[in-house]
Enzyme design. Structure first.
Site, PDB file in Angstrom:
ATOM      1  N   HIS A  14      -7.902   3.070  -1.826  1.00 15.38           N
ATOM      2  CA  HIS A  14      -6.826   3.243  -0.835  1.00 15.38           C
ATOM      3  C   HIS A  14      -7.164   4.420   0.071  1.00 15.38           C
ATOM      4  O   HIS A  14      -6.764   5.566  -0.177  1.00 15.38           O
ATOM      5  CB  HIS A  14      -5.483   3.481  -1.530  1.00 15.38           C
ATOM      6  CG  HIS A  14      -4.308   3.308  -0.616  1.00 15.38           C
ATOM      7  ND1 HIS A  14      -3.349   2.333  -0.803  1.00 15.38           N
ATOM      8  CD2 HIS A  14      -3.934   3.965   0.501  1.00 15.38           C
ATOM      9  CE1 HIS A  14      -2.446   2.410   0.156  1.00 15.38           C
ATOM     10  NE2 HIS A  14      -2.785   3.407   0.963  1.00 15.38           N
ATOM     11  N   HIS A 201       0.423  -3.308   1.706  1.00 13.56           N
ATOM     12  CA  HIS A 201       1.195  -2.128   1.318  1.00 13.56           C
ATOM     13  C   HIS A 201       2.635  -2.553   1.044  1.00 13.56           C
ATOM     14  O   HIS A 201       3.193  -3.396   1.750  1.00 13.56           O
ATOM     15  CB  HIS A 201       1.240  -1.109   2.453  1.00 13.56           C
ATOM     16  CG  HIS A 201      -0.029  -0.349   2.657  1.00 13.56           C
ATOM     17  ND1 HIS A 201      -1.263  -0.942   2.666  1.00 13.56           N
ATOM     18  CD2 HIS A 201      -0.246   0.970   2.892  1.00 13.56           C
ATOM     19  CE1 HIS A 201      -2.189  -0.017   2.892  1.00 13.56           C
ATOM     20  NE2 HIS A 201      -1.599   1.155   3.041  1.00 13.56           N
ATOM     21  N   GLU A 204       6.666   1.836  -1.392  1.00 12.90           N
ATOM     22  CA  GLU A 204       6.658   3.291  -1.280  1.00 12.90           C
ATOM     23  C   GLU A 204       7.915   3.734  -0.534  1.00 12.90           C
ATOM     24  O   GLU A 204       8.784   4.387  -1.091  1.00 12.90           O
ATOM     25  CB  GLU A 204       5.409   3.809  -0.566  1.00 12.90           C
ATOM     26  CG  GLU A 204       5.375   5.340  -0.544  1.00 12.90           C
ATOM     27  CD  GLU A 204       4.234   5.921   0.269  1.00 12.90           C
ATOM     28  OE1 GLU A 204       3.730   6.992  -0.111  1.00 12.90           O
ATOM     29  OE2 GLU A 204       3.864   5.321   1.305  1.00 12.90           O
ATOM     30  N   ASP A 282      -5.217   7.920   0.330  1.00 15.44           N
ATOM     31  CA  ASP A 282      -4.441   7.406   1.456  1.00 15.44           C
ATOM     32  C   ASP A 282      -4.946   7.959   2.793  1.00 15.44           C
ATOM     33  O   ASP A 282      -5.772   7.334   3.445  1.00 15.44           O
ATOM     34  CB  ASP A 282      -2.965   7.712   1.244  1.00 15.44           C
ATOM     35  CG  ASP A 282      -2.045   6.765   2.014  1.00 15.44           C
ATOM     36  OD1 ASP A 282      -2.555   5.949   2.804  1.00 15.44           O
ATOM     37  OD2 ASP A 282      -0.825   6.833   1.807  1.00 15.44           O
ATOM     38  N   ASP A 283      -4.459   9.129   3.198  1.00 16.47           N
ATOM     39  CA  ASP A 283      -4.829   9.734   4.483  1.00 16.47           C
ATOM     40  C   ASP A 283      -5.060  11.234   4.291  1.00 16.47           C
ATOM     41  O   ASP A 283      -4.190  12.053   4.612  1.00 16.47           O
ATOM     42  CB  ASP A 283      -3.724   9.513   5.524  1.00 16.47           C
ATOM     43  CG  ASP A 283      -3.509   8.048   5.835  1.00 16.47           C
ATOM     44  OD1 ASP A 283      -4.386   7.446   6.473  1.00 16.47           O
ATOM     45  OD2 ASP A 283      -2.458   7.504   5.429  1.00 16.47           O
TER      46      ASP A 283
END
Length: 344
Positions: A14, A201, A204, A282-283
């Site tokens: 991810h 996704h 979340e 993720d980021d």
């Protein structure tokens, strides 16, 4: 003493293309292209994303868009892939699946096809340089029309494969409160017929009901996040029974205000229920933490011992789309990490 997590073989499932950037790389690209970045990003890194009324998402998206606007050439795109591969290799990853929406970069390189081909070509080259396998997930955005997702699915299908520098799966990202999940099912059908895995996704920003809808509509083999499936035991049982891997990103969850503290991320509950979990960063550009820190968080914030960390690493490898030989080698490496007394 605990074994070093950066020596633990693992897969990273991810990680977003723009969000994988090093902060220094972003600053250099912004200067090169004379793009003025928001002060919220340049004056304090990582930025504070959490706001009581928005839970951080809209601020996150604004800063992400600003960073994406700095990627304006083939050289920029190649640099991002190359650095993502090197950073993951340095943290012990043996396999990386990088997610990209080529429409964002198409205007600067001649279209969505060249944009994807640049990423695929550099993924293959980076694999050869670093020794880490790099595959690509093409992702559509929930904020755009589902017909655009079909276009991307057809493009992804042309480059479908099961190895380095190939498209391994099809995803759906961006604000999960936007759009209707079932409307994207035709795009995922196109991808599935080409042999691409479904990797949307959900779960979340929205709760377990979103996971339930996604399981019904898109038939995922993996879910990006899915952490809030713990809010409904029946939904969590479906995740386990349908052998869906959850890509859990604790740093993202806390930065966006989904949970107040990393200790609140229900990592242990997911594992105790039998779910396969793959930790992800993720980021890192905006959340400030890469993959190794997610493993350290499991150790420090959740009390995981080395055997439990090895279980997480195995989950990431088993949930990956890496070739069987690669998965076998990485799993053997996890066993060696756990057995080696010199690492403690």
């Amino acid at each position: 003493m605990a074994r070093p997590v950066h020596l633990l073989p693992k897969a990273h499932l991810h990680l977003h293309f723009t969000g994988s950037m090093r902060f220094t790389t972003l600053l250099e690209m912004a200067e090169s292209h004379r793009v003025r970045l928001p002060r919220a990003l340049t004056e304090h890194w990582p930025p504070d994303l959490t706001e009581a009324d928005t839970r951080g998402w809209f601020r996150f998206q604004r800063l992400y868009d600003a960073a994406r606007a700095c990627v304006r050439s083939e050289a920029d795109m190649r640099r991002i892939v190359a650095e993502a591969a090197q950073d993951d290799a340095d943290e012990g990853s043996g396999w990386l699946e990088l997610q990209v929406d080529p429409t964002s970069y198409a205007p600067f390189v001649g279209g969505i096809t060249p944009a994807l081909e640049i990423v695929l070509d550099e993924a293959k080259a980076a694999s050869e340089r670093t020794g880490i396998g790099v595959g690509i997930i093409v992702a559509a955005s929930r904020t755009r029309h589902p017909l655009e997702a079909r276009t991307l699915a057809r493009l992804a299908a042309r480059y479908a494969g099961d190895g380095r520098g190939e498209v391994l799966g099809f995803g759906l990202s961006n604000d999960e409160r936007r759009g209707t999940t079932a409307d994207f099912a035709p795009a995922f059908g196109i991808a599935a017929r080409a042999g691409l895995a479904s990797m949307p996704h959900c779960g979340e920003l929205l709760g377990a009901e979103a996971v339930h809808e996604t399981l019904d509509a898109l038939h995922p083999v993996r879910i990006g996040h899915g952490v809030r499936s713990v809010e409904d035991l029946d939904v969590l049982a479906r995740v386990v029974n349908e052998d869906v891997t959850l890509e859990v990103c604790p740093g993202s969850n806390v930065a966006l205000g989904v949970y107040q503290d990393r200790r609140d991320v229900p990592l242990r509950q997911l594992l105790d229920a039998g779910a396969r979990v793959a930790l992800g960063a993720d980021d890192p550009l905006l959340f400030g933490s890469r993959l190794a820190e997610q493993y350290e968080s499991a150790r420090v914030d959740h009390g995981f011992d080395d055997a439990s960390l090895a279980r997480l690493a195995r989950g990431s490898i088993e949930g990956s789309r890496a070739p069987e030989a690669v998965r076998r080698d990485l799993l053997a490496g996890v066993d060696r990490w756990l057995a080696d007394p010199t690492l403690t």
